[in-house]
Design an enzyme around this catalytic site. Structure first.
Site, PDB file in Angstrom:
ATOM      1  N   ASP A  59      31.023 -16.186   3.329  1.00 24.44           N
ATOM      2  CA  ASP A  59      31.892 -15.962   4.487  1.00 24.44           C
ATOM      3  C   ASP A  59      31.540 -16.950   5.591  1.00 24.44           C
ATOM      4  OD1 ASP A  59      30.548 -13.032   6.221  1.00 24.44           O
ATOM      5  OD2 ASP A  59      29.520 -14.682   5.276  1.00 24.44           O
ATOM      6  N   TYR A  61      30.415 -18.907   9.062  1.00 26.19           N
ATOM      7  CA  TYR A  61      29.333 -18.753  10.033  1.00 26.19           C
ATOM      8  C   TYR A  61      29.806 -17.821  11.144  1.00 26.19           C
ATOM      9  CZ  TYR A  61      27.504 -23.009   7.808  1.00 26.19           C
ATOM     10  OH  TYR A  61      27.041 -23.933   6.909  1.00 26.19           O
ATOM     11  N   PHE A  72      30.627 -24.252   4.675  1.00 24.69           N
ATOM     12  CA  PHE A  72      29.412 -25.021   4.976  1.00 24.69           C
ATOM     13  C   PHE A  72      29.553 -25.951   6.182  1.00 24.69           C
ATOM     14  CE2 PHE A  72      28.846 -23.960   0.447  1.00 24.69           C
ATOM     15  CZ  PHE A  72      27.628 -23.324   0.515  1.00 24.69           C
ATOM     16  N   HIS A 180      21.266 -21.666  -4.456  1.00 26.19           N
ATOM     17  CA  HIS A 180      21.951 -21.927  -3.187  1.00 26.19           C
ATOM     18  C   HIS A 180      21.097 -22.875  -2.327  1.00 26.19           C
ATOM     19  CE1 HIS A 180      23.843 -21.019   0.707  1.00 26.19           C
ATOM     20  NE2 HIS A 180      24.885 -20.632  -0.003  1.00 26.19           N
TER      21      HIS A 180
END
Length: 218
Positions: A59, A61, A72, A180
């Protein structure tokens, strides 16, 4: 095929009224990111027929001046998120690029769909818009890319992204997966995974132009 056709098909098969009503109330009564006009920026910047690579996030920031609709990526003057910093470290180690801006619009325009699986969030509350309907929508988007495109590179970082493998026809598309890039997991397989050069090697093997991952000179 265009995004408008994909979206029409999805909304024909799913009722998102409850999600839209929820979002209307949230945007009216809470601070929600990204701004309304940026919710679909990933699709605005990367036309369906131009997709070469899909990078999946979770989701947006949830801090001020960060989210603007691309997974990102954060707005130009925002502080670097740790995951993005690690993405850039791997980029430099992989292909020698040194990027200074936390903004990834240039990747999006190159054909990199930076797709979060949930497209909105309340300020300061990670995952606060989980399970309101976005996952249904973005799963359908992933499925549509798999069905209607060929030789797309799907970069799947971490378990939540890798759970989307079931939506992708791996006989027509290329999968790159690792842990990740977050500081909690980057040292367990993200660093050294060379996703950027591997993506370009695959694209070039299929006669496609590679992604220009490096920051462009102004």
């Amino acid at each position: 095929m265009e995004w408008s056709e994909i979206f029409h098909d999805i909304t024909e098969r799913h009722d998102f009224k409850a999600m839209h009503d929820f979002l209307e109330k949230e945007y009216t009564t809470q601070i929600v990111y990204p701004d309304r006009e940026n919710i679909y920026q990933a699709f605005d910047l990367t036309p369906f027929e131009d997709i070469k690579v899909v990078i999946l996030g979770q989701d947006p920031y949830h801090g001020p001046n960060q989210a603007h609709g691309l997974a990102f990526s954060v707005q130009p003057n925002a502080k670097f998120p740790p995951s993005l910093r690690n993405m850039y470290k791997e980029l430099e180690d992989d292909i020698g690029c040194h990027r200074t801006s936390p903004h990834l619009q240039d990747w999006a325009r190159e054909g990199v769909l930076l797709l979060n699986t949930v497209l909105t969030v309340r300020q300061g509350e990670a995952h606060s818009h989980k399970n309101i309907g976005w996952e249904t929508f973005t799963d359908e988007v992933i499925q549509a890319i798999s069905d209607h495109r060929e030789n797309v590179v799907f970069i799947l970082w971490g378990k939540p992204a890798q759970q989307k493998l079931k939506l992708i026809d791996t006989s027509k598309h290329h999968i790159i997966k690792s842990t990740h890039p977050s500081p909690l997991s980057a040292h367990r397989g993200f660093f050294g995974s060379k996703p950027y050069s591997r993506a370009n090697e695959f694209l070039e093997s299929k006669g496609k132009s590679p992604i220009h991952w490096c920051e462009r000179e102004e």
